[in-house]
Design a protein around this motif. Sequence first.
Motif, PDB file in Angstrom:
ATOM      1  N   THR A 171      90.225 105.231  46.545  1.00 10.93           N
ATOM      2  CA  THR A 171      88.830 104.838  46.354  1.00 10.93           C
ATOM      3  C   THR A 171      88.436 104.922  44.884  1.00 10.93           C
ATOM      4  O   THR A 171      88.937 105.756  44.131  1.00 10.93           O
ATOM      5  CB  THR A 171      87.870 105.741  47.172  1.00 10.93           C
ATOM      6  N   CYS A 188      84.683 105.020  42.872  1.00 12.05           N
ATOM      7  CA  CYS A 188      83.223 105.064  42.995  1.00 12.05           C
ATOM      8  C   CYS A 188      82.658 105.643  41.712  1.00 12.05           C
ATOM      9  O   CYS A 188      82.843 106.839  41.428  1.00 12.05           O
ATOM     10  CB  CYS A 188      82.801 105.897  44.196  1.00 12.05           C
ATOM     11  N   ASN A 215      77.529 107.057  48.651  1.00 13.60           N
ATOM     12  CA  ASN A 215      78.894 106.583  48.927  1.00 13.60           C
ATOM     13  C   ASN A 215      79.988 107.479  48.374  1.00 13.60           C
ATOM     14  O   ASN A 215      81.070 107.583  48.964  1.00 13.60           O
ATOM     15  CB  ASN A 215      79.072 105.164  48.374  1.00 13.60           C
ATOM     16  N   ASP A 216      79.739 108.118  47.224  1.00  9.34           N
ATOM     17  CA  ASP A 216      80.786 108.914  46.598  1.00  9.34           C
ATOM     18  C   ASP A 216      81.217 110.057  47.517  1.00  9.34           C
ATOM     19  O   ASP A 216      80.387 110.848  47.981  1.00  9.34           O
ATOM     20  CB  ASP A 216      80.281 109.485  45.268  1.00  9.34           C
ATOM     21  N   LEU A 251      83.954 101.545  46.131  1.00  9.32           N
ATOM     22  CA  LEU A 251      82.683 101.854  46.775  1.00  9.32           C
ATOM     23  C   LEU A 251      81.562 101.653  45.770  1.00  9.32           C
ATOM     24  O   LEU A 251      81.650 102.126  44.627  1.00  9.32           O
ATOM     25  CB  LEU A 251      82.667 103.298  47.284  1.00  9.32           C
ATOM     26  N   TYR A 252      80.515 100.950  46.180  1.00 13.90           N
ATOM     27  CA  TYR A 252      79.392 100.753  45.274  1.00 13.90           C
ATOM     28  C   TYR A 252      78.747 102.102  44.970  1.00 13.90           C
ATOM     29  O   TYR A 252      78.444 102.877  45.882  1.00 13.90           O
ATOM     30  CB  TYR A 252      78.369  99.802  45.892  1.00 13.90           C
ATOM     31  N   ASP A 253      78.542 102.388  43.705  1.00 17.92           N
ATOM     32  CA  ASP A 253      77.939 103.650  43.272  1.00 17.92           C
ATOM     33  C   ASP A 253      76.432 103.552  43.494  1.00 17.92           C
ATOM     34  O   ASP A 253      75.688 103.076  42.623  1.00 17.92           O
ATOM     35  CB  ASP A 253      78.259 103.907  41.803  1.00 17.92           C
ATOM     36  N   THR A 307      81.795  94.751  38.482  1.00 17.61           N
ATOM     37  CA  THR A 307      82.821  95.547  39.153  1.00 17.61           C
ATOM     38  C   THR A 307      83.899  94.658  39.746  1.00 17.61           C
ATOM     39  O   THR A 307      85.097  94.963  39.658  1.00 17.61           O
ATOM     40  CB  THR A 307      82.186  96.412  40.260  1.00 17.61           C
TER      41      THR A 307
END
Length: 538
Positions: free
Chosen positions: A23, A25, A76-77, A251-253, A266
């Motif tokens: 992942t 993020c 998300n993180d 993953l979108y921050d 991104t």
Amino acid sequence: MAEWTIGGVLDAIAGVIPDRLMTVCGQRRSTFADTADRSRRLANFLAGRGLGAHRERHTLANWECGQDRVALIMRNDLYPDAVIGCLKARTVPVNVNFHYTPREVNELLEYVKPSAVIYHRSLGAKFADVLPPDALWISVDDGGVLPELPSAVRLADALVEGAVDQRISPSPDDVVMMCTGGTTGRPKGVLWRQCDTYTVSMNGADHAYAAEIAEKVRHAGPPWFAVSPLMHAAGMWTAFAGVLGGQTVVLYDNRETFDPKAVWATVEREKVGLMTMVGDAYAGPLIDELQRNSYDLSSLFAVATGGAATNPRHQQALLEMLPGITLVNGYGSSETGNVGFGRSQRGDTRDTFELRDGALVLAADYSRFLHPGEQEIGWVARAGRIPLGYFDDPDATRSTFPEVDGKRVVISGDRGALAEDGTLRLFGRDSLVVNTGGEKVFVEEVEEVVRAHPGIADALVVGRPSERWGEEVVALIARAEVRAAVTHDVLHTHCAAHLAGFKVPKEFIVVEQVRRLGNGKADYRWAKSAVLREVTPA
């Protein structure tokens, strides 16, 4: 073939490709080995504090849960790590929408009764007064300057404490709870056996040997980009489908508000192949940004939407501006999992869905299953690997998961029919739900708040089409007195004090009287018509 736990699949992947990036993020880049170790330590920590399974699945009714619940109030993180760590500990991860107000979160937590809460530190202050005082609080650092809540354990410290392995043997029968709203807006927790949700919604399978997993993940394609929030089922399922397939998932921050520039930057920087998002709320701003600026998006081969419908005009714009992509419309719900997909390309658009295993259409009277080409519009349903039921709600479990023709099914609440080729033509939701930007709003909950204002005699809430949100919430109001001071701003402030922002009506339309049927029930057909006639706003 053997059923698998989600943690078992993750560990099998980490054993084959430990150093592959799992992942991304913000500034955090985690390998499969990193997440396997973090989730192991988190599981040991939870188990060491006495959390886990206290009754086995076979001793329970479908609406019962014999495991400790862990509420996730998280961005998300590290969300995948928290989910997998909870499952490895034999606890139940429960998604909580951090856009809710403290009142709404309090209601959800009172229903779920979590034994622990994992939250990002910046969200702690917002919900501090409603976190269960007897629960274990675990704080995840997200770069904010707010102090820790008293008695909270920092995740970093929990992982140190969890270095010592505990005796834990997770089961495929252990559950995941996906929280969704009920018909009155009150929460419902959908209980999925983890092996079923892995198979149905995460592109998994019953693997005979770990070697099958190894072969599947040995060669990876370009990264996937989960733009949608993982606190929703659609976002989590998409991200886990990538992760448990051995892909690198971006993953979108989402510590900040949605930024279309950051999304396209991104995609360009990480050379993303597949991007997933939520309907019009994302598609509109992303299209506007593409019209303003150019990006190198040559790696992108597919854009998938789910969780809310996407306006056909937006779909066409994406296909015109990104002519090399396949546009995938996903359809499903927390209760059904992924039901089907509609795939379109430039010059070849589709408005029906290819059904996945177990998906079907039930006759309107529940008497039989419909066949391709029949004209009848029935209920979209699913058989086979479906949820157990709704947590702590036997009546709703029996009504939503009935037995039909010898098969236990889940009924989605959506109306549909089968085309000649066996694809699904979707006609829409039958219940009183407004889907705005991927968020479900149950109108009776909003009506209750609007009617609580002293200047309001009665109110009905409906959805109307919106280019920005797909649908938007609108309230029809009858004043208690003709000259009552109930302007838009007054009512907006009143609602915002009690409801999440996405539930607050975008407009309050004044009518002489709110119409109701002879039995006293709301006349929503009239309400929809009144809204579309654009009655003068307050």
